[in-house]
Design a protein around this motif. Structure first.
Motif, PDB file in Angstrom:
ATOM      1  N   ALA A 161       0.830  -1.206   0.000  1.00  0.00           N
ATOM      2  CA  ALA A 161       0.000   0.000   0.000  1.00  0.00           C
ATOM      3  C   ALA A 161       0.865   1.257   0.000  1.00  0.00           C
ATOM      4  O   ALA A 161       0.548   2.243  -0.681  1.00  0.00           O
ATOM      5  CB  ALA A 161      -0.933  -0.001   1.217  1.00  0.00           C
ATOM      6  N   VAL A 162       1.977   1.222   0.743  1.00  0.00           N
ATOM      7  CA  VAL A 162       2.895   2.359   0.765  1.00  0.00           C
ATOM      8  C   VAL A 162       3.518   2.565  -0.618  1.00  0.00           C
ATOM      9  O   VAL A 162       3.670   3.698  -1.090  1.00  0.00           O
ATOM     10  CB  VAL A 162       3.994   2.152   1.826  1.00  0.00           C
ATOM     11  N   CYS A 163       3.861   1.464  -1.276  1.00  0.00           N
ATOM     12  CA  CYS A 163       4.395   1.542  -2.643  1.00  0.00           C
ATOM     13  C   CYS A 163       3.399   2.218  -3.577  1.00  0.00           C
ATOM     14  O   CYS A 163       3.753   3.132  -4.339  1.00  0.00           O
ATOM     15  CB  CYS A 163       4.727   0.148  -3.157  1.00  0.00           C
ATOM     16  N   ASP A 164       2.165   1.765  -3.523  1.00  0.00           N
ATOM     17  CA  ASP A 164       1.135   2.319  -4.406  1.00  0.00           C
ATOM     18  C   ASP A 164       0.828   3.773  -4.055  1.00  0.00           C
ATOM     19  O   ASP A 164       0.556   4.597  -4.939  1.00  0.00           O
ATOM     20  CB  ASP A 164      -0.136   1.479  -4.316  1.00  0.00           C
ATOM     21  N   LEU A 165       0.857   4.088  -2.758  1.00  0.00           N
ATOM     22  CA  LEU A 165       0.646   5.474  -2.329  1.00  0.00           C
ATOM     23  C   LEU A 165       1.754   6.371  -2.861  1.00  0.00           C
ATOM     24  O   LEU A 165       1.495   7.472  -3.373  1.00  0.00           O
ATOM     25  CB  LEU A 165       0.600   5.538  -0.802  1.00  0.00           C
ATOM     26  N   GLY A 166       2.993   5.901  -2.758  1.00  0.00           N
ATOM     27  CA  GLY A 166       4.112   6.671  -3.281  1.00  0.00           C
ATOM     28  C   GLY A 166       4.009   6.874  -4.782  1.00  0.00           C
ATOM     29  O   GLY A 166       4.322   7.956  -5.298  1.00  0.00           O
ATOM     30  N   ARG A 167       3.555   5.849  -5.487  1.00  0.00           N
ATOM     31  CA  ARG A 167       3.394   5.969  -6.937  1.00  0.00           C
ATOM     32  C   ARG A 167       2.353   7.022  -7.279  1.00  0.00           C
ATOM     33  O   ARG A 167       2.544   7.823  -8.201  1.00  0.00           O
ATOM     34  CB  ARG A 167       2.980   4.604  -7.507  1.00  0.00           C
ATOM     35  N   ALA A 168       1.260   7.050  -6.512  1.00  0.00           N
ATOM     36  CA  ALA A 168       0.201   8.023  -6.775  1.00  0.00           C
ATOM     37  C   ALA A 168       0.659   9.441  -6.470  1.00  0.00           C
ATOM     38  O   ALA A 168       0.375  10.381  -7.228  1.00  0.00           O
ATOM     39  CB  ALA A 168      -1.035   7.678  -5.959  1.00  0.00           C
ATOM     40  N   VAL A 169       1.401   9.605  -5.364  1.00  0.00           N
ATOM     41  CA  VAL A 169       1.819  10.939  -4.936  1.00  0.00           C
ATOM     42  C   VAL A 169       2.958  11.473  -5.804  1.00  0.00           C
ATOM     43  O   VAL A 169       2.905  12.614  -6.295  1.00  0.00           O
ATOM     44  CB  VAL A 169       2.249  10.921  -3.454  1.00  0.00           C
ATOM     45  N   PHE A 170       3.995  10.661  -6.003  1.00  0.00           N
ATOM     46  CA  PHE A 170       5.192  11.133  -6.692  1.00  0.00           C
ATOM     47  C   PHE A 170       5.152  10.908  -8.207  1.00  0.00           C
ATOM     48  O   PHE A 170       5.962  11.487  -8.931  1.00  0.00           O
ATOM     49  CB  PHE A 170       6.432  10.450  -6.115  1.00  0.00           C
ATOM     50  N   GLY A 171       4.234  10.060  -8.656  1.00  0.00           N
ATOM     51  CA  GLY A 171       4.106   9.810 -10.088  1.00  0.00           C
ATOM     52  C   GLY A 171       2.802  10.313 -10.655  1.00  0.00           C
ATOM     53  O   GLY A 171       2.775  11.071 -11.623  1.00  0.00           O
ATOM     54  N   GLY A 172       1.693   9.894 -10.043  1.00  0.00           N
ATOM     55  CA  GLY A 172       0.382  10.229 -10.581  1.00  0.00           C
ATOM     56  C   GLY A 172       0.060  11.710 -10.559  1.00  0.00           C
ATOM     57  O   GLY A 172      -0.367  12.284 -11.575  1.00  0.00           O
TER      58      GLY A 172
END
Length: 218
Positions: free
Chosen positions: A64-75
């Motif tokens: 979940a932290v990985c996906d959260l980071g992807r959304a914040v820093f990528g998305g």
């Protein structure tokens, strides 16, 4: 159509119409916001309820932290740059975004999925008492997943490999297509150790799990 502003490449040419950029920005933005909300929800619920703090939960929270980071820093940055129609964050911004997305979403999440598959294999396929997947095993697996991701995503920051614009040139990623010997050697090792190995572990674990369930059901 030439792109406005100070884009990463001065000769950057639009790959979509303004309508296309707008629609894509809305889609990316919606999924990014949903990803942030849902993954924060998973983390908060797991932290607040002690009964959920099982070995598997640690790996799921890591994912979940990985996906959260992807959304914040990528998305979110991609939503903004896509809405603008060009990458407006410059070379440093491209490198930082590429590193964050590859580190948080790419290898860390893939390795975490491998840890989850091993946990499921141990729980289902190994007779009770012969091997137990405990909290310390989950934490160790998660820590090694993040360490592995960090180690193999830092070389482009120091000149071995690189992060460049990809797709419609509103986001950045490792340079998959370069024929430069440095980039090619990095990507070959990167693919082998960071994609092929975790993928193979995941496939073997789940195939063994499915085979065990098939045998038991006979």
């Amino acid at each position: 159509m030439e792109l406005p502003g100070n884009s990463y490449f001065s000769d950057n040419v639009a790959d979509l119409s303004w309508t296309g950029y707008t629609v894509l920005a809305v889609i990316v933005g919606v999924f990014s916001i949903l990803g942030i909300f849902l993954n924060i929800l998973v983390i908060v619920v797991t932290v607040r309820h002690k009964q959920l703090r099982q070995p598997l939960s640690y790996t799921l929270v890591s994912l979940a932290v990985c996906d959260l980071g992807r959304a914040v820093f990528g998305g979110l940055p991609t939503t903004v740059t896509t809405a603008m129609g060009y990458f407006s964050l410059g070379r440093v911004g491209c490198i930082l975004e590429g590193f964050a997305v590859a580190f948080l979403c790419g290898i860390a999440s893939l390795c975490t999925i491998g840890v989850i598959s091993v946990e499921r294999y141990i729980v289902v396929c190994i007779p009770m008492g012969a091997a137990i997947f405990q909290t310390r095993h989950a934490i160790t697996g998660v820590a090694l997943s993040w360490l592995r991701s960090f180690v193999w995503n830092t070389p482009p920051l120091f000149g071995w490999g690189s992060y460049v614009l990809e797709g419609i040139k509103t986001s950045c990623a490792p340079n998959w297509s370069s024929r430069d010997i440095g980039n090619m050697s990095y990507m070959l090792i990167y693919f082998s150790l960071c994609f092929a190995v975790p993928f193979a572990v995941t496939m073997v674990s789940y195939l063994r799990l499915l085979w065990t369930l098939k045998v038991v059901s006979l």
